[in-house]
Structures are given as structure tokens and as C-alpha cells.
Design a protein around this motif. Sequence first.
Motif, PDB file in Angstrom:
ATOM      1  N   LEU A   5       0.842  -1.191   0.000  1.00 39.22           N
ATOM      2  CA  LEU A   5       0.000   0.000   0.000  1.00 39.22           C
ATOM      3  C   LEU A   5       0.878   1.242   0.000  1.00 39.22           C
ATOM      4  O   LEU A   5       1.691   1.437   0.911  1.00 39.22           O
ATOM      5  N   ALA A   6       0.735   2.087  -1.013  1.00 40.62           N
ATOM      6  CA  ALA A   6       1.520   3.315  -1.105  1.00 40.62           C
ATOM      7  C   ALA A   6       0.722   4.482  -0.538  1.00 40.62           C
ATOM      8  O   ALA A   6      -0.370   4.793  -1.017  1.00 40.62           O
ATOM      9  N   LEU A   7       1.275   5.098   0.479  1.00 40.18           N
ATOM     10  CA  LEU A   7       0.660   6.277   1.096  1.00 40.18           C
ATOM     11  C   LEU A   7       1.448   7.504   0.662  1.00 40.18           C
ATOM     12  O   LEU A   7       2.594   7.687   1.052  1.00 40.18           O
ATOM     13  N   ASP A   8       0.817   8.354  -0.145  1.00 38.36           N
ATOM     14  CA  ASP A   8       1.534   9.497  -0.721  1.00 38.36           C
ATOM     15  C   ASP A   8       1.025  10.857  -0.259  1.00 38.36           C
ATOM     16  O   ASP A   8       1.798  11.790  -0.112  1.00 38.36           O
ATOM     17  N   LEU A   9      -0.267  10.991  -0.075  1.00 40.90           N
ATOM     18  CA  LEU A   9      -0.848  12.318   0.144  1.00 40.90           C
ATOM     19  C   LEU A   9      -1.542  12.396   1.497  1.00 40.90           C
ATOM     20  O   LEU A   9      -2.684  12.841   1.610  1.00 40.90           O
ATOM     21  N   VAL A  10      -0.824  11.960   2.526  1.00 41.36           N
ATOM     22  CA  VAL A  10      -1.400  11.926   3.872  1.00 41.36           C
ATOM     23  C   VAL A  10      -0.384  12.442   4.889  1.00 41.36           C
ATOM     24  O   VAL A  10       0.816  12.473   4.639  1.00 41.36           O
ATOM     25  N   ASN A  11      -0.904  12.836   6.058  1.00 45.24           N
ATOM     26  CA  ASN A  11      -0.015  13.105   7.187  1.00 45.24           C
ATOM     27  C   ASN A  11       0.007  11.863   8.077  1.00 45.24           C
ATOM     28  O   ASN A  11      -0.641  10.860   7.765  1.00 45.24           O
ATOM     29  N   ILE A  12       0.742  11.912   9.174  1.00 49.94           N
ATOM     30  CA  ILE A  12       0.903  10.710   9.997  1.00 49.94           C
ATOM     31  C   ILE A  12      -0.422  10.203  10.570  1.00 49.94           C
ATOM     32  O   ILE A  12      -0.717   9.006  10.469  1.00 49.94           O
ATOM     33  N   ASP A  27       0.720  -6.424   2.803  1.00 52.06           N
ATOM     34  CA  ASP A  27       1.958  -6.991   3.338  1.00 52.06           C
ATOM     35  C   ASP A  27       2.983  -5.917   3.702  1.00 52.06           C
ATOM     36  O   ASP A  27       3.764  -6.085   4.633  1.00 52.06           O
ATOM     37  N   ILE A  28       2.972  -4.832   2.938  1.00 47.57           N
ATOM     38  CA  ILE A  28       3.962  -3.762   3.103  1.00 47.57           C
ATOM     39  C   ILE A  28       3.247  -2.412   3.067  1.00 47.57           C
ATOM     40  O   ILE A  28       2.348  -2.203   2.247  1.00 47.57           O
ATOM     41  N   VAL A  29       3.650  -1.509   3.950  1.00 45.64           N
ATOM     42  CA  VAL A  29       3.164  -0.126   3.915  1.00 45.64           C
ATOM     43  C   VAL A  29       4.286   0.751   3.374  1.00 45.64           C
ATOM     44  O   VAL A  29       5.400   0.749   3.914  1.00 45.64           O
ATOM     45  N   VAL A  56       7.580  -2.070   6.458  1.00 41.53           N
ATOM     46  CA  VAL A  56       7.438  -0.660   6.085  1.00 41.53           C
ATOM     47  C   VAL A  56       8.536  -0.293   5.093  1.00 41.53           C
ATOM     48  O   VAL A  56       9.719  -0.578   5.321  1.00 41.53           O
ATOM     49  N   LEU A  57       8.135   0.312   4.004  1.00 37.62           N
ATOM     50  CA  LEU A  57       9.071   0.773   2.981  1.00 37.62           C
ATOM     51  C   LEU A  57       9.179   2.288   3.032  1.00 37.62           C
ATOM     52  O   LEU A  57       8.164   2.991   3.042  1.00 37.62           O
ATOM     53  N   ALA A  58      10.410   2.783   3.080  1.00 38.04           N
ATOM     54  CA  ALA A  58      10.661   4.225   3.007  1.00 38.04           C
ATOM     55  C   ALA A  58      11.014   4.577   1.567  1.00 38.04           C
ATOM     56  O   ALA A  58      12.058   4.171   1.064  1.00 38.04           O
ATOM     57  N   ASP A  59      10.127   5.318   0.914  1.00 43.80           N
ATOM     58  CA  ASP A  59      10.323   5.646  -0.496  1.00 43.80           C
ATOM     59  C   ASP A  59      11.196   6.898  -0.624  1.00 43.80           C
ATOM     60  O   ASP A  59      10.723   7.981  -0.979  1.00 43.80           O
ATOM     61  N   LEU A  60      12.481   6.714  -0.327  1.00 37.49           N
ATOM     62  CA  LEU A  60      13.406   7.853  -0.332  1.00 37.49           C
ATOM     63  C   LEU A  60      13.903   8.205  -1.733  1.00 37.49           C
ATOM     64  O   LEU A  60      14.440   9.288  -1.934  1.00 37.49           O
ATOM     65  N   LYS A  61      13.768   7.266  -2.673  1.00 40.93           N
ATOM     66  CA  LYS A  61      14.285   7.483  -4.033  1.00 40.93           C
ATOM     67  C   LYS A  61      15.729   8.003  -3.980  1.00 40.93           C
ATOM     68  O   LYS A  61      16.085   9.027  -4.563  1.00 40.93           O
ATOM     69  N   VAL A  62      16.572   7.267  -3.281  1.00 42.48           N
ATOM     70  CA  VAL A  62      17.961   7.671  -3.057  1.00 42.48           C
ATOM     71  C   VAL A  62      18.694   7.818  -4.392  1.00 42.48           C
ATOM     72  O   VAL A  62      18.626   6.936  -5.250  1.00 42.48           O
TER      73      VAL A  62
END
Length: 210
Positions: A5-12, A27-29, A56-62
Motif C-alpha cells: 500500500l503506497a501512502l503518498d498524500l497523507v499526514n501521519i 503486506d507492506i506499507v 514498512v518501505l521508506a520511499d526515499l528514491k535515493v
Amino acid sequence: MKLQLALDLVNIPEAKAVVAEVQEFIDIVEIGTPVVINEGLHAVKAIKDSFPHLAVLADLKVMDAGGYEVMKASEAGADLITVLGATDDSTIKGAVEEARKHGKQILIDMINVKNLEQRTREVDALGVDYICVHTGYDLQAEGENSFEQLRVIKSVVKNAKTAVAGGIKLETLPEVIAASPDLIIVGGGITGQADKRAAAAEMKRLIGAQ
């Protein structure tokens, strides 16, 4: 085959509410790039603390300083961290090396990679965990999707698992499942629905039925 599940436009607080609604079907947030920009890595820690049973995945786009950025995301509780496939091999190697120290995984986002087949072969040899084809928001608006790109990476990957992201909805999910990625990443196809729980449940059912 896993569902992310990709959470893009939300606050905590909003992120916690959405995950609480659908947690049994995912399975993954993914803490999306906009959330990380707005909230920082605190968002990763908040979701991991609240839902320790989920990855939990951190989408940092390193794109640079791979080792350092993976270290910081790992400290915040991320299980997976994204690195851009368009970056240098040295950045990817540094990210992979740091991830191994912490028992974490690296997902390579191939967004805007021009020679997809060649770059997939190169990245696949660097020890990454996932290679993900990704049609970004701007290209989705022009009608593009990731399905053909997924077939390309599936044809050349030998080591990494494959993932697909970008505009996946319930009606397009069967086509995605047919291409057999290891990870399907859905954002608005769940978060943009009036009944998020029902959408997530049906997606999980379709994935499980393949």
C-alpha cells in the motif's frame, strides 16, 4: 506475490487511519516520497511502531549517499528502502552494503530509466532485492502504464524479485497479476476509494487466487 500500500498524500494521523482500515489485506506499507518530504522519517517510525507486524518501505528514491540514507531509514524502522535505478552503481552498492548490515532490503525504482533492459541487467548484478518498474504520476496523466515495462524486466532478471507500481486499480489488476510480479504496489487504487477496506480485500483475493 505481495501487496504493498503506497501512502503518498497523507499526514501521519491519516496514514495510521488508512493502514488500520486495510492492514489485514496488505503486506507492506509504503511511506511515499511526499510523506517523507512533509513529515520526515518520523512517519516511518510512527507507522512501524503502530503496526510492527507489517513491513514498512521508506520511499526515499535515493540518488546519492546511498549508505548514509539507508542507515538513517533503517534507524527509523524501515524494512525496505528505495534507490533510483538511474543513479551510479557505487550509490546502489553502498545502499546494498548498508542494508545488509541492518537486515534490510533495497528496492530499485526504475522510473525514467531509458534503456530498461540493459540497466535491469546491470542493477540485477549488484545484489538488490527488488527491481521495480514505475510509471510516475506525470506519465500516468498521459495514459502510460507499467505493464509492458514489467514484461521487459521479467525477461532479464536473474537474481532480484520484481515489482510494479503506477496507476494500478482493481480493473487493471488482473493484467498485472498475469505478468507475475513478486510485489504489486497500489496507491490510489485503494486510498482513493470510498471503501478502502473493500478495495484492499478484493485485491488481496485476486492476488491470492492466481
